[in-house]
Design an enzyme around this catalytic site. Structure first.
Site, PDB file in Angstrom:
ATOM      1  CB  SER A  25      39.100  63.236  49.131  1.00 53.62           C
ATOM      2  OG  SER A  25      40.226  62.273  48.809  1.00 53.62           O
ATOM      3  CD  GLU A  26      39.883  64.079  45.072  1.00 52.45           C
ATOM      4  OE1 GLU A  26      39.934  65.367  45.056  1.00 52.45           O
ATOM      5  OE2 GLU A  26      40.532  63.385  45.703  1.00 52.45           O
ATOM      6  CB  THR A  27      34.712  58.243  43.107  1.00 51.85           C
ATOM      7  OG1 THR A  27      34.491  58.072  44.552  1.00 51.85           O
ATOM      8  CG2 THR A  27      34.397  56.989  42.478  1.00 51.85           C
TER       9      THR A  27
ATOM     10  CG  HIS B  32      44.510  61.271  45.893  1.00 48.33           C
ATOM     11  ND1 HIS B  32      43.332  62.066  45.988  1.00 48.33           N
ATOM     12  CD2 HIS B  32      43.815  59.906  46.296  1.00 48.33           C
ATOM     13  CE1 HIS B  32      42.297  61.427  46.194  1.00 48.33           C
ATOM     14  NE2 HIS B  32      42.618  60.129  46.648  1.00 48.33           N
TER      15      HIS B  32
END
Length: 280
Positions: free
Chosen positions: A44-46, A75
């Site tokens: 979902s995120e990097t 997060h």
């Protein structure tokens, strides 16, 4: 080569939270390579840790989804702070100060890391036309919506309250109908039914993932909307149940009114990564 960590966020047990990929010392990584790596991880995120450019910041963070860059996300903020500290980062003050697209974000260290909820970029009521779109995307009747508000602190969230937690867990959205909507849904648990007060789900197909497992930015916006009114001033939110996760988001309203959003963090992958065009 760049140092790399993958950190699980919002769970005290391994593999039950929301992972974020964190690349250290990424000042030499181009925007194109950041985007390519975010698509490749398919998380979902990097995130990418860089030297700060704003006075008072300990580090700068760039946050990418498979679909593009975000000014802020919760997060990744906690997971990247965990990775920065674990790599030997020393904050200038008692709290960490993160520079990101949404400005400076404070992160405190107590039993767990927690970030101060950033100001909402958009708040207030949701129009009838938007509520109709949202109900269609969630495959529910508008009459099932018990409350709604814009709670956008960067990603674009709109908050929707349903009748209870069971209704939230049972949602089966029509992702093709979302368009640009990023919908956060909550329902309250009956007393004693859970160790958490509410169940939360985050639907954001426009960012390259239909549902985010556990979402700090959304929970920050929900708290700014409901903490101290429909919800206690401080509480625990459950998220990820429908995806087989066990996320727990700890919300605390301080005496000065600051809303702190915290969760457990743990490194699950520690190594290095070769990125195109970066010598490392």
């Amino acid at each position: 080569m760049h140092r790399f960590r993958q950190v699980d966020v919002f769970s005290s047990a391994p593999l039950l939270g929301n992972p974020v990929a964190v690349v250290h010392d990424a000042d030499d990584v181009s925007d194109a390579d950041m985007a390519a790596f975010a698509r490749w991880t398919n998380l979902s995120e990097t995130t990418f840790l860089l030297r700060p450019t704003e006075p008072g910041a300990d580090y700068r963070l760039r946050i990418w989804t498979p679909g593009g860059e975000l000014p802020f996300a919760g997060h990744p903020t906690l997971g990247s702070a965990h990775a920065w500290l674990e790599a030997g980062g020393v904050p200038a003050g008692e709290d960490l100060v993160q520079e990101c697209g949404a400005g400076l974000v404070r992160i405190r260290r107590t039993d767990r890391l927690a970030f101060a909820a950033p100001p909402l970029m958009r708040s207030g009521p949701v129009s009838e036309a938007d509520l109709a779109r949202i109900a269609g995307a969630l495959r529910i009747d508008v009459a099932e919506i018990a409350g709604s508000a814009w709670i956008d602190n960067g990603p674009g969230w709109v908050g929707i309250q349903l009748g209870d937690a069971t209704a939230v867990i049972g949602l089966q959205p029509d992702f093709a109908a979302f368009g640009d909507l990023k919908i956060g849904v909550l329902g309250i648990y009956p007393p004693g039914a859970s160790d958490a007060e509410i169940e939360v789900r985050a639907f954001c197909p426009g960012y390259g993932m239909p549902e985010d497992p556990v979402t700090g930015s959304l929970n920050a916006g929900l708290a700014q909307w409901l903490a101290g009114s429909r919800l206690p001033a401080s509480y625990v939110a459950s998220q990820g149940t429908a995806l087989g996760r066990r996320g727990r988001v700890h919300v605390e309203t301080a005496e000065d009114g600051t809303i702190w959003v915290g969760g457990d963090t743990a490194t699950t992958v520690d190594g290095s990564v070769l990125l195109p065009g970066a010598d490392g």
